[in-house]
Design an enzyme around this catalytic site. Structure first.
Site, PDB file in Angstrom:
ATOM      1  N   HIS A   1      -4.877 -52.697 -15.126  1.00  0.00           N
ATOM      2  CA  HIS A   1      -5.219 -51.339 -15.598  1.00  0.00           C
ATOM      3  C   HIS A   1      -5.192 -51.205 -17.115  1.00  0.00           C
ATOM      4  O   HIS A   1      -5.630 -50.184 -17.650  1.00  0.00           O
ATOM      5  CB  HIS A   1      -4.344 -50.271 -14.922  1.00  0.00           C
ATOM      6  CG  HIS A   1      -2.924 -50.183 -15.374  1.00  0.00           C
ATOM      7  ND1 HIS A   1      -2.460 -49.155 -16.137  1.00  0.00           N
ATOM      8  CD2 HIS A   1      -1.870 -50.987 -15.149  1.00  0.00           C
ATOM      9  CE1 HIS A   1      -1.158 -49.318 -16.353  1.00  0.00           C
ATOM     10  NE2 HIS A   1      -0.783 -50.428 -15.764  1.00  0.00           N
TER      11      HIS A   1
ATOM     12  N   THR B   1       4.851 -55.442 -14.634  1.00  0.00           N
ATOM     13  CA  THR B   1       6.292 -55.222 -14.441  1.00  0.00           C
ATOM     14  C   THR B   1       6.819 -56.260 -13.452  1.00  0.00           C
ATOM     15  O   THR B   1       7.847 -56.907 -13.692  1.00  0.00           O
ATOM     16  CB  THR B   1       6.550 -53.787 -13.917  1.00  0.00           C
ATOM     17  OG1 THR B   1       6.091 -52.873 -14.904  1.00  0.00           O
ATOM     18  CG2 THR B   1       8.024 -53.551 -13.637  1.00  0.00           C
TER      19      THR B   1
ATOM     20  N   THR C   1       0.696 -58.946   2.187  1.00  0.00           N
ATOM     21  CA  THR C   1      -0.768 -58.995   2.296  1.00  0.00           C
ATOM     22  C   THR C   1      -1.389 -58.681   0.944  1.00  0.00           C
ATOM     23  O   THR C   1      -0.991 -57.727   0.274  1.00  0.00           O
ATOM     24  CB  THR C   1      -1.250 -57.977   3.358  1.00  0.00           C
ATOM     25  OG1 THR C   1      -0.633 -58.331   4.590  1.00  0.00           O
ATOM     26  CG2 THR C   1      -2.764 -58.005   3.515  1.00  0.00           C
TER      27      THR C   1
ATOM     28  N   ASN D   1       2.816 -52.965 -27.401  1.00  0.00           N
ATOM     29  CA  ASN D   1       2.082 -51.830 -26.833  1.00  0.00           C
ATOM     30  C   ASN D   1       2.167 -50.572 -27.696  1.00  0.00           C
ATOM     31  O   ASN D   1       1.289 -49.717 -27.637  1.00  0.00           O
ATOM     32  CB  ASN D   1       2.585 -51.525 -25.414  1.00  0.00           C
ATOM     33  CG  ASN D   1       4.084 -51.549 -25.308  1.00  0.00           C
ATOM     34  OD1 ASN D   1       4.725 -52.588 -25.538  1.00  0.00           O
ATOM     35  ND2 ASN D   1       4.673 -50.424 -24.985  1.00  0.00           N
TER      36      ASN D   1
ATOM     37  N   SER E   1      -2.040 -57.388 -16.644  1.00  0.00           N
ATOM     38  CA  SER E   1      -2.116 -56.179 -15.837  1.00  0.00           C
ATOM     39  C   SER E   1      -3.553 -55.660 -15.862  1.00  0.00           C
ATOM     40  O   SER E   1      -4.128 -55.486 -16.937  1.00  0.00           O
ATOM     41  CB  SER E   1      -1.167 -55.137 -16.433  1.00  0.00           C
ATOM     42  OG  SER E   1      -1.292 -53.927 -15.737  1.00  0.00           O
TER      43      SER E   1
ATOM     44  N   CYS F   1       9.891 -40.809 -23.043  1.00  0.00           N
ATOM     45  CA  CYS F   1      10.416 -39.464 -22.795  1.00  0.00           C
ATOM     46  C   CYS F   1      11.297 -39.526 -21.551  1.00  0.00           C
ATOM     47  O   CYS F   1      10.863 -39.989 -20.518  1.00  0.00           O
ATOM     48  CB  CYS F   1       9.240 -38.526 -22.537  1.00  0.00           C
ATOM     49  SG  CYS F   1       9.730 -36.862 -22.165  1.00  0.00           S
TER      50      CYS F   1
HETATM   51  N1  PLP Z   1       4.090 -54.960 -20.672  1.00  0.00           N
HETATM   52  C1  PLP Z   1       3.487 -54.205 -21.596  1.00  0.00           C
HETATM   53  C2  PLP Z   1       3.390 -54.708 -23.003  1.00  0.00           C
HETATM   54  C3  PLP Z   1       2.962 -52.953 -21.269  1.00  0.00           C
HETATM   55  O1  PLP Z   1       2.356 -52.211 -22.205  1.00  0.00           O
HETATM   56  C4  PLP Z   1       3.098 -52.500 -19.926  1.00  0.00           C
HETATM   57  C5  PLP Z   1       2.623 -51.152 -19.537  1.00  0.00           C
HETATM   58  O2  PLP Z   1       2.765 -50.199 -20.279  1.00  0.00           O
HETATM   59  C6  PLP Z   1       3.712 -53.334 -18.982  1.00  0.00           C
HETATM   60  C7  PLP Z   1       4.196 -54.554 -19.400  1.00  0.00           C
HETATM   61  C8  PLP Z   1       3.834 -52.933 -17.543  1.00  0.00           C
HETATM   62  O3  PLP Z   1       2.612 -53.134 -16.888  1.00  0.00           O
HETATM   63  P1  PLP Z   1       2.308 -52.593 -15.412  1.00  0.00           P
HETATM   64  O4  PLP Z   1       1.942 -51.149 -15.564  1.00  0.00           O
HETATM   65  O5  PLP Z   1       1.185 -53.430 -14.916  1.00  0.00           O
HETATM   66  O6  PLP Z   1       3.543 -52.805 -14.597  1.00  0.00           O
END
Ligand code: PLP
Length: 378
Positions: A200, A77, A236, A144, A198, A324
């Site tokens: 995670h 993000t 940091t 996604n 990202s 949602c």
């Molecule tokens: N871009 C895509 C395609 C995603 O699927 C997501 C998370 O769902 C993000 C950006 C946002 O990532 P983060 O959770 O690292 O801010």
């Protein structure tokens, strides 16, 4: 209140659980007492700096970038916002299926249409670029919700011919690209000027991501402070996050080929079985190039919300494609961009497999979903 134990987790596109080697790396670091600020010049600070730079090398290697061009930040993000608001372009074009963090970063952006499969309309991009000042264009690597992959190198060629900048949200790519598209994680092969990752989504910890800049590409920092991350991102550094991110990148690099092969087999069997058992079910984006792990399935007449709840009660975790808010599920903007009606765009769930998914997991999904879907369709 204790959370129910995760039994069948099929929501890797939301967050992929920590990979074993990530857990090990994090546990090691948490057990150390000499962890200091990577900006401190004393010995402990230098040791922390070495860990940080090692993690940066691992992330850079995953995407074929120079480590000096990898900027750690809080997640995709932030990385997406940093580019969309930091290049100085007045004109911004974004594919209509981008993640909300791209769409909301520049509400003034012009949307680029996708076809019914969810694939960017390159002719529309070409027309939008023609005879106009150079633009910043955002095209994600893969969606996604549907897993549909975009023709990024082709888009890059058009954007560069018009003097523009192509930004790629590559969040859903690592560990999920089929073998014939494995080089689509490489910054140069993609032709990207910047890219967002990202941790995670690839089995690393949440709260850390990276913005990657191609050589010679510069942005005005979004977060200013003490000059960390070569002045691109103040604050940091999140050493624990970076170490976890680095371990995730190394795991993905080593395990990907076998993992992707396994995911494709699992996904194909799951799709074939559910389509045969429930003839009304529709796989959105089925005809497009897709990720190895994602299925977006629509069940006519049944909201995504209901499907997610029924599955949840059976211990199977999936997502509604749509967001949602205030307790109501809005129709998926991604599916609407693909030409679906509001109703159909409310009826799709996303099943996303990952490194930890087994055949038993997909079988449990089918056991819970098929009888319900058949009853609902009757
Ligand atoms: N871009 C895509 C395609 C995603 O699927 C997501 C998370 O769902 C993000 C950006 C946002 O990532 P983060 O959770 O690292 O801010």
């Amino acid at each position: 209140m204790s959370l129910p134990a995760i039994s069948t987790y099929l929501d890797h596109n939301a967050t992929s659980p920590l990979r074993p080697r990530v857990r090990e790396a994090l546990t090691d670091l948490l057990g150390r007492e000499d962890v200091a600020n990577p900006s401190s010049v004393h010995g402990d600070g230098r040791a922390a700096r070495a860990l940080l730079e090692d993690a940066r090398e691992s992330v850079a290697a995953l995407i074929g970038a120079a480590a000096s061009r990898v900027i750690f930040c809080s997640g995709a993000t932030e990385a997406n916002n940093a580019v969309l608001r930091g290049t100085g372009h007045h004109r911004v074009l974004v594919s209509a299926v981008e993640h909300p963090c791209v769409l909301k970063a520049r509400p003034d952006a012009d949307p680029l249409p996708v076809d019914r499969r969810g694939v960017l309309d390159l002719d529309a991009l070409d027309r939008a670029l023609a005879g106009r000042p150079p633009a910043l264009v955002a095209v994600m690597l893969a969606n996604n919700e549907t897993g549909v992959r975009q023709p990024v190198p082709e888009a890059a060629a058009l954007v560069h011919a018009a003097g523009g900048w192509l930004h790629v949200d590559a969040v859903q790519g690592p560990g999920r690209l089929p073998h014939d598209a494995a080089d689509m994680l490489d910054l140069t092969a993609l032709g990207a000027d910047s890219l967002a990752l990202s941790a995670h989504k690839m089995g690393g910890p949440a709260g850390i991501g990276a913005l990657v800049l191609a050589p010679e590409r510069e942005i005005t920092p979004l977060v200013r402070g003490g000059g960390q991350e070569r002045g691109y991102r103040g604050g940091t550094e999140n050493l624990l996050g970076a170490v976890g991110f680095g371990a995730a990148a190394r795991s993905v690099a080593t395990d990907s080929p076998a993992e992707v092969h396994r995911l494709i087999t699992l996904r194909t069997t799951l799709e074939d079985t559910l389509c045969a058992a429930v003839p009304g079910a529709v796989i959105h984006g089925a005809d497009a190039p897709r990720l190895a792990n994602t299925i977006c399935v629509g069940l006519p007449g049944v909201t995504a919300e209901r499907q997610v709840m029924v599955l949840d009660m059976a211990g199977v975790r999936v997502s509604a494609g749509s967001a949602c808010s205030s307790g109501t599920i809005a129709p998926s903007a991604v599916l609407k961009a693909m030409g679906l009606s509001d109703t159909a765009a409310r009826e799709a769930i996303r099943i996303s497999l990952g490194w930890s998914t087994t055949e038993a997991d997909t079988a449990r999904f089918l056991d819970a979903w098929v009888p319900f879907a058949r009853r609902a369709a009757a």
